[in-house]
Design a protein around this motif. Structure first.
Motif, PDB file in Angstrom:
ATOM      1  N   ARG A 153       0.828  -1.203   0.000  1.00 44.23           N
ATOM      2  CA  ARG A 153       0.000   0.000   0.000  1.00 44.23           C
ATOM      3  C   ARG A 153       0.867   1.260   0.000  1.00 44.23           C
ATOM      4  N   GLU A 154       1.883   1.281   0.863  1.00 44.06           N
ATOM      5  CA  GLU A 154       2.752   2.454   0.966  1.00 44.06           C
ATOM      6  C   GLU A 154       3.533   2.693  -0.325  1.00 44.06           C
ATOM      7  N   PHE A 155       4.072   1.648  -0.905  1.00 47.62           N
ATOM      8  CA  PHE A 155       4.853   1.795  -2.136  1.00 47.62           C
ATOM      9  C   PHE A 155       3.980   2.284  -3.289  1.00 47.62           C
ATOM     10  N   ASN A 156       2.785   1.730  -3.386  1.00 49.77           N
ATOM     11  CA  ASN A 156       1.897   2.126  -4.489  1.00 49.77           C
ATOM     12  C   ASN A 156       1.405   3.562  -4.354  1.00 49.77           C
ATOM     13  N   GLN A 157       1.473   4.114  -3.149  1.00 51.92           N
ATOM     14  CA  GLN A 157       1.129   5.521  -2.961  1.00 51.92           C
ATOM     15  C   GLN A 157       2.280   6.436  -3.358  1.00 51.92           C
ATOM     16  N   ARG A 158       3.506   6.015  -3.090  1.00 53.35           N
ATOM     17  CA  ARG A 158       4.658   6.882  -3.302  1.00 53.35           C
ATOM     18  C   ARG A 158       5.212   6.812  -4.724  1.00 53.35           C
ATOM     19  N   LEU A 159       5.108   5.662  -5.350  1.00 50.66           N
ATOM     20  CA  LEU A 159       5.671   5.511  -6.701  1.00 50.66           C
ATOM     21  C   LEU A 159       5.096   6.507  -7.712  1.00 50.66           C
ATOM     22  N   PRO A 160       3.767   6.668  -7.810  1.00 45.69           N
ATOM     23  CA  PRO A 160       3.230   7.627  -8.787  1.00 45.69           C
ATOM     24  C   PRO A 160       3.682   9.063  -8.520  1.00 45.69           C
ATOM     25  N   VAL A 161       3.862   9.408  -7.258  1.00 47.00           N
ATOM     26  CA  VAL A 161       4.278  10.768  -6.914  1.00 47.00           C
ATOM     27  C   VAL A 161       5.643  11.075  -7.499  1.00 47.00           C
ATOM     28  N   PHE A 162       6.601  10.198  -7.286  1.00 43.15           N
ATOM     29  CA  PHE A 162       7.954  10.460  -7.773  1.00 43.15           C
ATOM     30  C   PHE A 162       8.089  10.171  -9.263  1.00 43.15           C
ATOM     31  N   ALA A 163       7.278   9.274  -9.795  1.00 45.88           N
ATOM     32  CA  ALA A 163       7.301   9.042 -11.241  1.00 45.88           C
ATOM     33  C   ALA A 163       6.872  10.304 -11.983  1.00 45.88           C
ATOM     34  N   GLU A 164       5.859  10.990 -11.443  1.00 48.27           N
ATOM     35  CA  GLU A 164       5.406  12.239 -12.063  1.00 48.27           C
ATOM     36  C   GLU A 164       6.482  13.311 -11.952  1.00 48.27           C
ATOM     37  N   LYS A 165       7.134  13.398 -10.803  1.00 47.01           N
ATOM     38  CA  LYS A 165       8.185  14.402 -10.632  1.00 47.01           C
ATOM     39  C   LYS A 165       9.352  14.171 -11.589  1.00 47.01           C
ATOM     40  N   LEU A 166       9.666  12.906 -11.846  1.00 47.46           N
ATOM     41  CA  LEU A 166      10.788  12.568 -12.727  1.00 47.46           C
ATOM     42  C   LEU A 166      10.371  12.473 -14.194  1.00 47.46           C
ATOM     43  N   ASN A 167       9.048  12.548 -14.412  1.00 48.12           N
ATOM     44  CA  ASN A 167       8.513  12.414 -15.776  1.00 48.12           C
ATOM     45  C   ASN A 167       8.921  11.077 -16.394  1.00 48.12           C
ATOM     46  N   VAL A 168       8.719  10.008 -15.635  1.00 43.26           N
ATOM     47  CA  VAL A 168       9.009   8.658 -16.123  1.00 43.26           C
ATOM     48  C   VAL A 168       7.794   7.775 -15.889  1.00 43.26           C
ATOM     49  N   ARG A 169       7.771   6.637 -16.563  1.00 45.62           N
ATOM     50  CA  ARG A 169       6.711   5.656 -16.394  1.00 45.62           C
ATOM     51  C   ARG A 169       7.328   4.321 -16.013  1.00 45.62           C
ATOM     52  N   TYR A 170       6.774   3.716 -14.986  1.00 47.04           N
ATOM     53  CA  TYR A 170       7.246   2.388 -14.605  1.00 47.04           C
ATOM     54  C   TYR A 170       6.194   1.360 -15.008  1.00 47.04           C
ATOM     55  N   HIS A 171       6.656   0.155 -15.271  1.00 47.75           N
ATOM     56  CA  HIS A 171       5.773  -0.892 -15.767  1.00 47.75           C
ATOM     57  C   HIS A 171       4.979  -1.558 -14.649  1.00 47.75           C
ATOM     58  N   SER A 172       5.686  -1.912 -13.561  1.00 51.25           N
ATOM     59  CA  SER A 172       5.027  -2.638 -12.478  1.00 51.25           C
ATOM     60  C   SER A 172       5.867  -2.528 -11.212  1.00 51.25           C
ATOM     61  N   MET A 173       5.243  -2.883 -10.092  1.00 48.44           N
ATOM     62  CA  MET A 173       5.946  -2.940  -8.809  1.00 48.44           C
ATOM     63  C   MET A 173       5.622  -4.272  -8.142  1.00 48.44           C
ATOM     64  N   THR A 174       6.656  -4.954  -7.710  1.00 45.64           N
ATOM     65  CA  THR A 174       6.481  -6.191  -6.956  1.00 45.64           C
ATOM     66  C   THR A 174       7.305  -6.108  -5.681  1.00 45.64           C
ATOM     67  N   LEU A 175       6.852  -6.852  -4.679  1.00 43.88           N
ATOM     68  CA  LEU A 175       7.587  -6.892  -3.425  1.00 43.88           C
ATOM     69  C   LEU A 175       8.766  -7.842  -3.535  1.00 43.88           C
ATOM     70  N   SER A 176       9.821  -7.472  -2.849  1.00 40.56           N
ATOM     71  CA  SER A 176      11.028  -8.296  -2.828  1.00 40.56           C
ATOM     72  C   SER A 176      11.339  -8.703  -1.403  1.00 40.56           C
ATOM     73  N   ALA A 177      11.940  -9.873  -1.258  1.00 41.98           N
ATOM     74  CA  ALA A 177      12.439 -10.318   0.043  1.00 41.98           C
ATOM     75  C   ALA A 177      13.930 -10.568  -0.057  1.00 41.98           C
ATOM     76  N   ALA A 178      14.587  -9.847  -0.940  1.00 40.24           N
ATOM     77  CA  ALA A 178      16.022 -10.039  -1.171  1.00 40.24           C
ATOM     78  C   ALA A 178      16.805  -9.768   0.100  1.00 40.24           C
ATOM     79  N   THR A 179      17.928 -10.438   0.228  1.00 32.76           N
ATOM     80  CA  THR A 179      18.769 -10.247   1.407  1.00 32.76           C
ATOM     81  C   THR A 179      19.924  -9.304   1.138  1.00 32.76           C
ATOM     82  N   THR A 180      20.076  -8.846  -0.106  1.00 36.72           N
ATOM     83  CA  THR A 180      21.211  -7.975  -0.418  1.00 36.72           C
ATOM     84  C   THR A 180      20.806  -6.659  -1.064  1.00 36.72           C
ATOM     85  N   ARG A 181      19.520  -6.454  -1.313  1.00 34.66           N
ATOM     86  CA  ARG A 181      19.095  -5.225  -1.975  1.00 34.66           C
ATOM     87  C   ARG A 181      17.811  -4.693  -1.356  1.00 34.66           C
ATOM     88  N   TRP A 182      17.730  -3.356  -1.284  1.00 30.45           N
ATOM     89  CA  TRP A 182      16.494  -2.709  -0.859  1.00 30.45           C
ATOM     90  C   TRP A 182      15.556  -2.537  -2.041  1.00 30.45           C
TER      91      TRP A 182
END
Length: 311
Positions: A210-239
């Protein structure tokens, strides 16, 4: 973007390879020793009185320290504090600094003078003292007791802490009470600790999405970019990560951290849609939409596995 996560205990050790010498900094203060009374030996008949030899004054040591096991041990005063380090001569062409489990080791060519070595240490003293503070904080965190999964336990959430409340119930359910700042988990009476962990983790992942899906559109608009999708990660070496196709992956454990840190990671990954690298242009892009990114990046780097509950 790389991360210090639970199995990252070893990764943290490597990342902090140059700051594992906190235990070898002696907090001594320079102060003049109090002159002791000079004893006079009783003269023998026919001989003049003789003063006993006075020991050379020494600086008091306020702390004890386990010194590195090998090499030439030396001490250097840095901002009123004594630093004990191990000096090792070698065939290398420059002065090198290495921090391991034994403390600070300085490796220098045989032809480099001690004065030049100490000058190099003085030039890096701000970095050394900063890393010392980080090391002390890391040590303190590791000494903290592990979270106990029970009623009343405290759980990190969006940079604060919420209280875990457990209530018997027929079905697994989770409800967050904003007024009391409590997470109520309903579980069958015979539920195991792992079932409790799984229910809490599911709720946290739901909140992260929920939190990520709220923040992604805000910064995508500021950067004038489009992202395809967002998925959750449980990686141990990357945020987080971002592909050239605009597929964003964000680590759900970011929900433990403050909104500022989450915004930094979101802005970081979206900025890769304009610069697929970590060049100066990339960081300028991040800064254009998140001016205080350096503070957030520093805060994120301070978090280690001891900060987060184990699921």
């Amino acid at each position: 973007m790389k991360s210090p996560l639970p199995s990252l205990g070893n990764a943290i050790q490597r990342a902090l390879q140059l700051d594992l010498f906190g235990d070898f900094l002696l907090s001594e203060r320079l102060r003049s020793p109090t002159p002791a009374a000079t004893p006079v030996l009783t003269p023998q008949p026919g001989k003049p009185a003789v003063q006993a030899p006075v020991p050379s004054p020494t600086l008091p040591v306020t702390d004890t320290v386990t010194a590195p096991r090998a090499g030439d041990l030396r001490r250097l005063l840095l901002q009123g504090t004594w630093l004990t380090y191990q000096l090792q001569r070698s065939k290398r062409r420059s002065i090198g600094f290495l921090i391991n489990e034994d403390g600070l080791r300085v490796t220098a060519p045989r032809w480099v003078t001690l004065a030049d070595i100490e000058k190099a240490i003085h030039e890096k003293q701000a970095w050394i003292l900063r890393k010392l503070a980080e090391r002390r904080e890391l040590t303190a965190r590791r000494l903290r007791p592990a979270m106990e999964w029970r009623d009343g336990a405290r759980l990190p959430y969006l940079g604060n802490e919420i209280t875990l409340r457990i209530a018997p119930g027929a079905a697994n359910a989770a409800h967050f009470c904003h007024e009391a700042n409590e997470l109520l988990i309903s579980l069958p009476h015979e539920a195991s600790e792992q079932q409790l962990k799984d229910r809490v983790q599911a709720w946290l992942q739901q909140e992260a999405r929920r939190e990520f899906n709220q923040r992604l559109p805000v910064f995508a608009e500021k950067l004038n970019v489009r992202y395809h999708s967002m998925t959750l990660s449980a990686a141990t070496t990357r945020w987080g990560s971002c592909t050239s196709q605009g597929k964003i992956r964000l680590n759900w454990r970011l929900i433990h951290f403050s909104p500022q840190i989450i915004d930094y990671v979101v802005a970081h990954e979206l900025a890769h849609l304009r610069e697929m690298n970590h060049s100066p242009r990339f960081w300028a892009t991040v800064q254009s939409v998140f001016p205080d990114f350096e503070t957030a990046r520093h805060q994120l780097r301070q978090h280690v596995s001891a900060d987060l509950p184990e699921f």
